[in-house]
Enzyme design. Structure first.
Site, short mmCIF file in Angstrom:
data_model
loop_
_atom_site.label_atom_id
_atom_site.label_comp_id
_atom_site.label_asym_id
_atom_site.label_seq_id
_atom_site.Cartn_x
_atom_site.Cartn_y
_atom_site.Cartn_z
CG ASP A 122 34.68 35.20 41.88
OD1 ASP A 122 33.84 35.50 42.60
OD2 ASP A 122 34.92 35.11 40.64
CE LYS A 137 48.11 23.85 43.34
NZ LYS A 137 47.48 23.14 44.13
CG ASP A 170 45.43 22.25 45.95
OD1 ASP A 170 46.21 23.18 47.21
OD2 ASP A 170 46.10 21.40 45.45
CG ASP A 230 30.78 32.56 45.28
OD1 ASP A 230 31.88 34.14 45.50
OD2 ASP A 230 30.18 32.92 44.87
CE1 TYR A 274 38.27 36.37 37.31
CE2 TYR A 274 37.19 37.38 39.43
CZ TYR A 274 37.53 35.78 38.50
OH TYR A 274 36.70 35.63 38.64
C1 IPM Z 1 32.24 39.03 42.71
C2 IPM Z 1 31.79 39.26 41.13
C3 IPM Z 1 32.09 39.89 40.37
C4 IPM Z 1 33.54 39.57 39.92
C5 IPM Z 1 31.60 39.37 38.64
C6 IPM Z 1 30.20 39.50 39.09
C7 IPM Z 1 32.04 40.54 37.64
O1 IPM Z 1 31.49 37.24 40.90
O2 IPM Z 1 32.13 40.27 43.37
O3 IPM Z 1 32.83 37.84 43.38
O4 IPM Z 1 34.17 38.52 39.55
O5 IPM Z 1 34.92 40.01 40.90
MN MN Z 2 32.10 36.23 43.16
#
Ligand code: IPM
Ligand code: MN
Length: 356
Positions: free
Chosen positions: A249, A193, A225, A253, A139
């Protein structure tokens, strides 16, 4: 009495509603504690801010975040508000995280009682923390990718300084926790990885070097993975996990999905001096203004802020209230991830369970 100067960013979509819930909880906690005072400075930031002023966060607001004792940020961004290159204009991740050099993104994944989660686990049996490197990795290339109609490239960068500091943070965090739910062992898992990419091999090597300074903490290595599988099959094994930005990231999630969704997931962005606290999820414009959003991620982010400020017992008061409200079913999180009866009812339930 200690006074903390807090910047709030209400953001977009459901942001203002869930921030309001968190501020109600903080007001009551302060009153119960009597030990500290929070003084607020509200700042505009995000997609609506970009539409109004042409920047998603002004220089002055950035400066205010830098100076504050803590920043409580609600979700930002609207899918319709974009830069000419197609990326979303309201997002503040790159701005705040890189701008304030907040290298550790701390994302606790915890199964709370009464939550309709897809895994067969008891409350508290899933309780680990993802430490996501927050200033480099893939990122760092935000907005910098190059290409044309035929090809596009983004670069993943790891630095020794960046990897060392995030690994140190993960080991120090493990020392403060009480180990993994399954065996009580303090464990830091390096997720990478490194079987394919040299940059991840670099990350793993530095993790192992740093680990030598923490003989009391178990070191564990896992390919990313395989981590995707294991966090679904046996998440109770994990305590602290450290990884590159993009992997963190994705896997945070995934972890959120196993504990009832991102509505249950707060996070902290920590640097040497500055810090900010926010839900892991976005601004959910589709349900904004309906009063149905789950305010728990924002309320638990406020608890993380108090903890970071050194008000650990006040943070615990919040977490205990959430736990009790859920156990007593005064607060019910539905399979949709939304609280039964709406956000205000959920907030009231937590307020009623706050005890000194
Ligand atoms: C997060 C979000 C952000 C990221 C985005 C919305 C910029 O997905 O905080 O996890 O990529 O980190
Ligand atoms: Mn995110």
């Amino acid at each position: 009495m200690k006074t903390y100067h807090i910047v709030t960013i209400p953001g977009d979509g459901i942001g203002p509603e869930i921030l309001d819930s968190a501020l109600q909880v903080l007001a009551k906690v302060q009153e119960l504690s009597g030990q500290f005072r929070l003084e607020y400075e509200e700042r505009e930031g995000g997609a609506a801010c970009y539409q109004r002023h042409g920047v998603n966060l002004s220089k002055e607001s950035m400066e205010a975040c830098h100076k504050a004792d803590g920043v409580l940020k609600a979700p930002v961004g609207l899918p319709s508000v974009r830069y000419p290159d197609g990326t979303e204009a309201g997002l503040l991740g790159g701005v705040l995280r890189n701008g304030l050099d907040l290298y550790a993104n701390v994302r606790p994944i915890r199964l709370w009682p009464g939550v309709d989660a897809p895994l067969k686990a008891k409350p508290g049996e899933i309780d680990y923390v993802i430490v996501r490197e927050n200033t480099e990795g893939l990122y760092l290339s935000r907005g910098l990718g190059v290409g044309n109609d035929e090809a596009f490239a983004d670069m993943l960068l790891m630095t020794r300084k960046g990897v060392e500091r995030v690994c140190r943070f993960a080991f120090e965090l493990a020392r403060k926790r009480s180990g993994s739910p399954s065996d009580g062992k303090r464990r830091v898992t390096c997720v990478d990885k490194s079987n394919v990419l040299r940059s991840f091999w670099f990350f793993r090597r530095i993790f192992q070097e740093m680990g030598e300074q923490y003989p009391d903490v178990e070191k564990d290595l896992l390919y990313s993975d395989a981590a995707g599988q294991d966090l679904v099959r046996r998440p109770w094994r994990y305590d602290v996990m450290v990884m590159e930005n993009f992997l963190g990231d994705l896997l945070s999630d995934l972890g959120g999905g196993t504990v009832g969704g991102l509505g249950m997931c707060p996070s902290a962005n920590i640097g040497v001096r500055a810090s900010y606290f926010e839900p892991v999820h976005g601004s959910a414009p589709d349900i904004a203004g309906k009063g149905v959003a789950n305010p728990l991620s924002q309320i638990l982010a406020a608890a993380m802020m108090l903890e970071h400020l050194g008000e650990a017992s006040a943070a615990k008061v919040i977490r205990d209230a959430v736990w009790e409200a859920l156990v007593s079913e005064d607060l019910v999180i539905q399979a949709s991830g939304q609280p039964k009866g709406g956000s205000q009812r959920a907030t009231q339930a937590i307020l009623r369970h706050l005890r000194k």
